[in-house]
Design a protein around this motif. Structure first.
Motif, PDB file in Angstrom:
ATOM      1  N   ILE A  81      28.119  -3.894  50.706  1.00  0.00           N
ATOM      2  CA  ILE A  81      26.941  -4.705  50.393  1.00  0.00           C
ATOM      3  C   ILE A  81      25.677  -3.906  50.665  1.00  0.00           C
ATOM      4  O   ILE A  81      24.750  -3.890  49.847  1.00  0.00           O
ATOM      5  CB  ILE A  81      26.968  -6.031  51.182  1.00  0.00           C
ATOM      6  CG1 ILE A  81      28.048  -6.939  50.610  1.00  0.00           C
ATOM      7  CG2 ILE A  81      25.587  -6.700  51.181  1.00  0.00           C
ATOM      8  CD1 ILE A  81      28.374  -8.153  51.472  1.00  0.00           C
ATOM      9  N   ALA A  82      25.624  -3.236  51.800  1.00  0.00           N
ATOM     10  CA  ALA A  82      24.443  -2.427  52.144  1.00  0.00           C
ATOM     11  C   ALA A  82      24.188  -1.340  51.113  1.00  0.00           C
ATOM     12  O   ALA A  82      23.048  -1.120  50.682  1.00  0.00           O
ATOM     13  CB  ALA A  82      24.611  -1.811  53.536  1.00  0.00           C
ATOM     14  N   GLN A  83      25.247  -0.664  50.682  1.00  0.00           N
ATOM     15  CA  GLN A  83      25.093   0.414  49.698  1.00  0.00           C
ATOM     16  C   GLN A  83      24.686  -0.105  48.327  1.00  0.00           C
ATOM     17  O   GLN A  83      24.020   0.588  47.568  1.00  0.00           O
ATOM     18  CB  GLN A  83      26.383   1.230  49.566  1.00  0.00           C
ATOM     19  CG  GLN A  83      26.672   2.128  50.718  1.00  0.00           C
ATOM     20  CD  GLN A  83      25.629   3.213  50.916  1.00  0.00           C
ATOM     21  OE1 GLN A  83      24.885   3.596  50.019  1.00  0.00           O
ATOM     22  NE2 GLN A  83      25.547   3.717  52.127  1.00  0.00           N
ATOM     23  N   ASN A  84      25.087  -1.325  47.996  1.00  0.00           N
ATOM     24  CA  ASN A  84      24.808  -1.870  46.671  1.00  0.00           C
ATOM     25  C   ASN A  84      23.594  -2.788  46.622  1.00  0.00           C
ATOM     26  O   ASN A  84      23.220  -3.253  45.553  1.00  0.00           O
ATOM     27  CB  ASN A  84      26.046  -2.598  46.138  1.00  0.00           C
ATOM     28  CG  ASN A  84      27.090  -1.621  45.668  1.00  0.00           C
ATOM     29  OD1 ASN A  84      27.002  -1.094  44.563  1.00  0.00           O
ATOM     30  ND2 ASN A  84      28.079  -1.340  46.510  1.00  0.00           N
ATOM     31  N   ALA A  85      22.970  -3.025  47.752  1.00  0.00           N
ATOM     32  CA  ALA A  85      21.795  -3.904  47.797  1.00  0.00           C
ATOM     33  C   ALA A  85      20.681  -3.400  46.884  1.00  0.00           C
ATOM     34  O   ALA A  85      19.999  -4.184  46.241  1.00  0.00           O
ATOM     35  CB  ALA A  85      21.296  -4.031  49.236  1.00  0.00           C
ATOM     36  N   LYS A  86      20.512  -2.095  46.817  1.00  0.00           N
ATOM     37  CA  LYS A  86      19.445  -1.528  45.978  1.00  0.00           C
ATOM     38  C   LYS A  86      19.628  -1.881  44.510  1.00  0.00           C
ATOM     39  O   LYS A  86      18.660  -2.060  43.781  1.00  0.00           O
ATOM     40  CB  LYS A  86      19.361  -0.018  46.160  1.00  0.00           C
ATOM     41  CG  LYS A  86      20.610   0.738  45.747  1.00  0.00           C
ATOM     42  CD  LYS A  86      20.524   2.194  46.095  1.00  0.00           C
ATOM     43  CE  LYS A  86      21.866   2.874  45.891  1.00  0.00           C
ATOM     44  NZ  LYS A  86      21.940   4.138  46.582  1.00  0.00           N
ATOM     45  N   TYR A  87      20.859  -2.028  44.073  1.00  0.00           N
ATOM     46  CA  TYR A  87      21.124  -2.378  42.682  1.00  0.00           C
ATOM     47  C   TYR A  87      20.891  -3.878  42.457  1.00  0.00           C
ATOM     48  O   TYR A  87      20.469  -4.283  41.379  1.00  0.00           O
ATOM     49  CB  TYR A  87      22.548  -2.002  42.278  1.00  0.00           C
ATOM     50  CG  TYR A  87      22.880  -0.551  42.537  1.00  0.00           C
ATOM     51  CD1 TYR A  87      22.118   0.471  41.982  1.00  0.00           C
ATOM     52  CD2 TYR A  87      23.943  -0.199  43.360  1.00  0.00           C
ATOM     53  CE1 TYR A  87      22.410   1.802  42.223  1.00  0.00           C
ATOM     54  CE2 TYR A  87      24.244   1.139  43.600  1.00  0.00           C
ATOM     55  CZ  TYR A  87      23.483   2.133  43.041  1.00  0.00           C
ATOM     56  OH  TYR A  87      23.774   3.443  43.282  1.00  0.00           O
ATOM     57  N   SER A  88      21.166  -4.670  43.449  1.00  0.00           N
ATOM     58  CA  SER A  88      21.021  -6.113  43.341  1.00  0.00           C
ATOM     59  C   SER A  88      19.587  -6.515  43.007  1.00  0.00           C
ATOM     60  O   SER A  88      19.349  -7.473  42.275  1.00  0.00           O
ATOM     61  CB  SER A  88      21.453  -6.777  44.653  1.00  0.00           C
ATOM     62  OG  SER A  88      21.464  -8.169  44.537  1.00  0.00           O
ATOM     63  N   LYS A  89      18.657  -5.766  43.515  1.00  0.00           N
ATOM     64  CA  LYS A  89      17.242  -6.093  43.317  1.00  0.00           C
ATOM     65  C   LYS A  89      16.827  -5.988  41.848  1.00  0.00           C
ATOM     66  O   LYS A  89      15.833  -6.580  41.435  1.00  0.00           O
ATOM     67  CB  LYS A  89      16.385  -5.188  44.191  1.00  0.00           C
ATOM     68  CG  LYS A  89      14.977  -5.689  44.316  1.00  0.00           C
ATOM     69  CD  LYS A  89      14.312  -5.175  45.548  1.00  0.00           C
ATOM     70  CE  LYS A  89      13.004  -5.926  45.711  1.00  0.00           C
ATOM     71  NZ  LYS A  89      12.328  -5.594  46.902  1.00  0.00           N
ATOM     72  N   LYS A  90      17.581  -5.285  41.050  1.00  0.00           N
ATOM     73  CA  LYS A  90      17.268  -5.111  39.627  1.00  0.00           C
ATOM     74  C   LYS A  90      17.499  -6.380  38.814  1.00  0.00           C
ATOM     75  O   LYS A  90      17.015  -6.499  37.706  1.00  0.00           O
ATOM     76  CB  LYS A  90      18.142  -4.021  39.014  1.00  0.00           C
ATOM     77  CG  LYS A  90      17.883  -2.644  39.513  1.00  0.00           C
ATOM     78  CD  LYS A  90      18.850  -1.714  38.809  1.00  0.00           C
ATOM     79  CE  LYS A  90      18.576  -0.276  39.080  1.00  0.00           C
ATOM     80  NZ  LYS A  90      19.488   0.597  38.314  1.00  0.00           N
ATOM     81  N   TYR A  91      18.284  -7.299  39.355  1.00  0.00           N
ATOM     82  CA  TYR A  91      18.720  -8.460  38.587  1.00  0.00           C
ATOM     83  C   TYR A  91      18.039  -9.739  39.055  1.00  0.00           C
ATOM     84  O   TYR A  91      17.713  -9.891  40.232  1.00  0.00           O
ATOM     85  CB  TYR A  91      20.242  -8.608  38.694  1.00  0.00           C
ATOM     86  CG  TYR A  91      20.959  -7.388  38.188  1.00  0.00           C
ATOM     87  CD1 TYR A  91      21.130  -7.181  36.817  1.00  0.00           C
ATOM     88  CD2 TYR A  91      21.430  -6.412  39.065  1.00  0.00           C
ATOM     89  CE1 TYR A  91      21.768  -6.043  36.340  1.00  0.00           C
ATOM     90  CE2 TYR A  91      22.066  -5.271  38.592  1.00  0.00           C
ATOM     91  CZ  TYR A  91      22.225  -5.096  37.237  1.00  0.00           C
ATOM     92  OH  TYR A  91      22.850  -3.970  36.759  1.00  0.00           O
ATOM     93  N   LYS A  92      17.860 -10.669  38.124  1.00  0.00           N
ATOM     94  CA  LYS A  92      17.201 -11.940  38.448  1.00  0.00           C
ATOM     95  C   LYS A  92      17.939 -12.709  39.527  1.00  0.00           C
ATOM     96  O   LYS A  92      17.317 -13.370  40.354  1.00  0.00           O
ATOM     97  CB  LYS A  92      17.090 -12.808  37.195  1.00  0.00           C
ATOM     98  CG  LYS A  92      16.051 -12.339  36.220  1.00  0.00           C
ATOM     99  CD  LYS A  92      15.980 -13.268  35.034  1.00  0.00           C
ATOM    100  CE  LYS A  92      14.973 -12.739  34.025  1.00  0.00           C
ATOM    101  NZ  LYS A  92      14.900 -13.575  32.827  1.00  0.00           N
ATOM    102  N   ASP A  93      19.268 -12.632  39.517  1.00  0.00           N
ATOM    103  CA  ASP A  93      20.032 -13.404  40.505  1.00  0.00           C
ATOM    104  C   ASP A  93      20.048 -12.755  41.887  1.00  0.00           C
ATOM    105  O   ASP A  93      20.429 -13.383  42.856  1.00  0.00           O
ATOM    106  CB  ASP A  93      21.457 -13.668  40.019  1.00  0.00           C
ATOM    107  CG  ASP A  93      22.292 -12.413  39.867  1.00  0.00           C
ATOM    108  OD1 ASP A  93      21.766 -11.292  39.994  1.00  0.00           O
ATOM    109  OD2 ASP A  93      23.501 -12.559  39.604  1.00  0.00           O
ATOM    110  N   ASN A  94      19.651 -11.517  42.012  1.00  0.00           N
ATOM    111  CA  ASN A  94      19.544 -10.788  43.279  1.00  0.00           C
ATOM    112  C   ASN A  94      20.527 -11.323  44.337  1.00  0.00           C
ATOM    113  O   ASN A  94      20.140 -11.946  45.316  1.00  0.00           O
ATOM    114  CB  ASN A  94      18.111 -10.824  43.805  1.00  0.00           C
ATOM    115  CG  ASN A  94      17.879  -9.796  44.904  1.00  0.00           C
ATOM    116  OD1 ASN A  94      18.818  -9.283  45.511  1.00  0.00           O
ATOM    117  ND2 ASN A  94      16.622  -9.493  45.168  1.00  0.00           N
TER     118      ASN A  94
END
Length: 182
Positions: A81-94
């Motif tokens: 989750i920590a490593q992929n958090a940066k990608y999550s911010k790109k999406y509306k559903d974050n």
């Protein structure tokens, strides 16, 4: 792909050449009972997440693992989750924002190792979420270190201070500075 017997040197090489099917297989392996298979799959996926976004599509699997009763699953989930958090911010559903509270609650589980790893992993994603810096800092400042065995309290405090130093680079706050100095 034979993951069970890879060496540490193989992890970077494999992480760079994974196919979609191999990522899917590695994600499936995260719940395997074989420690070598599970751990090596985790290491490869964690490394891949550092360099490419294609592991992010399994974020819901990591979320499920975060809420598992199995501490190995929680540990794996914390870092993925920590490593992929940066990608999550790109999406509306974050998706990361919606599970931040559950993520931080892993500190309060009274499992010394999981608590330490959760605190340490904050430094991986906090630069991408400066809007959470103050809230996370105050959460760390208010951790009751007496929950942990006496022999581990100093290490928990060390991790908190190191993470707060990182957060203090993002936002300056007198409470954070005071805690670090105390």
């Amino acid at each position: 792909m034979e993951v069970k017997n890879i060496t540490r040197d193989d992890i970077n090489k494999l992480a760079n050449i994974l196919t979609k099917n191999e990522i899917k297989e590695l994600t499936y392996n995260l719940k395997n009972e074989n420690n070598n298979l599970r751990y090596n799959s985790f290491l490869i996926l964690r490394q891949r997440s550092k360099i490419k976004e294609d592991v992010y599509c399994y974020f819901d699997v990591f979320k499920e693992m975060l809420y598992s009763e199995n501490l190995y699953h929680k540990h794996i989930a914390i870092y993925l989750i920590a490593q992929n958090a940066k990608y999550s911010k790109k999406y509306k559903d974050n998706k990361f924002s919606f599970l931040l509270k559950g993520y931080l609650n892993c500190i309060d589980i009274k499992n010394y190792i999981l608590s330490r790893h959760t605190i340490q992993s904050i430094k991986i994603w906090i630069d991408y979420y400066p809007e959470y810096a103050k809230m996370v800092a105050y959460y760390l400042i208010n951790i009751n270190v007496n929950l942990y065995r006496k022999s581990g309290r100093e290490l928990i405090l060390f991790d908190i201070k190191q993470t707060l130093k990182k957060i203090n680079q993002i936002i300056e706050d007198d409470k954070i500075k005071s805690y670090i100095l105390s």
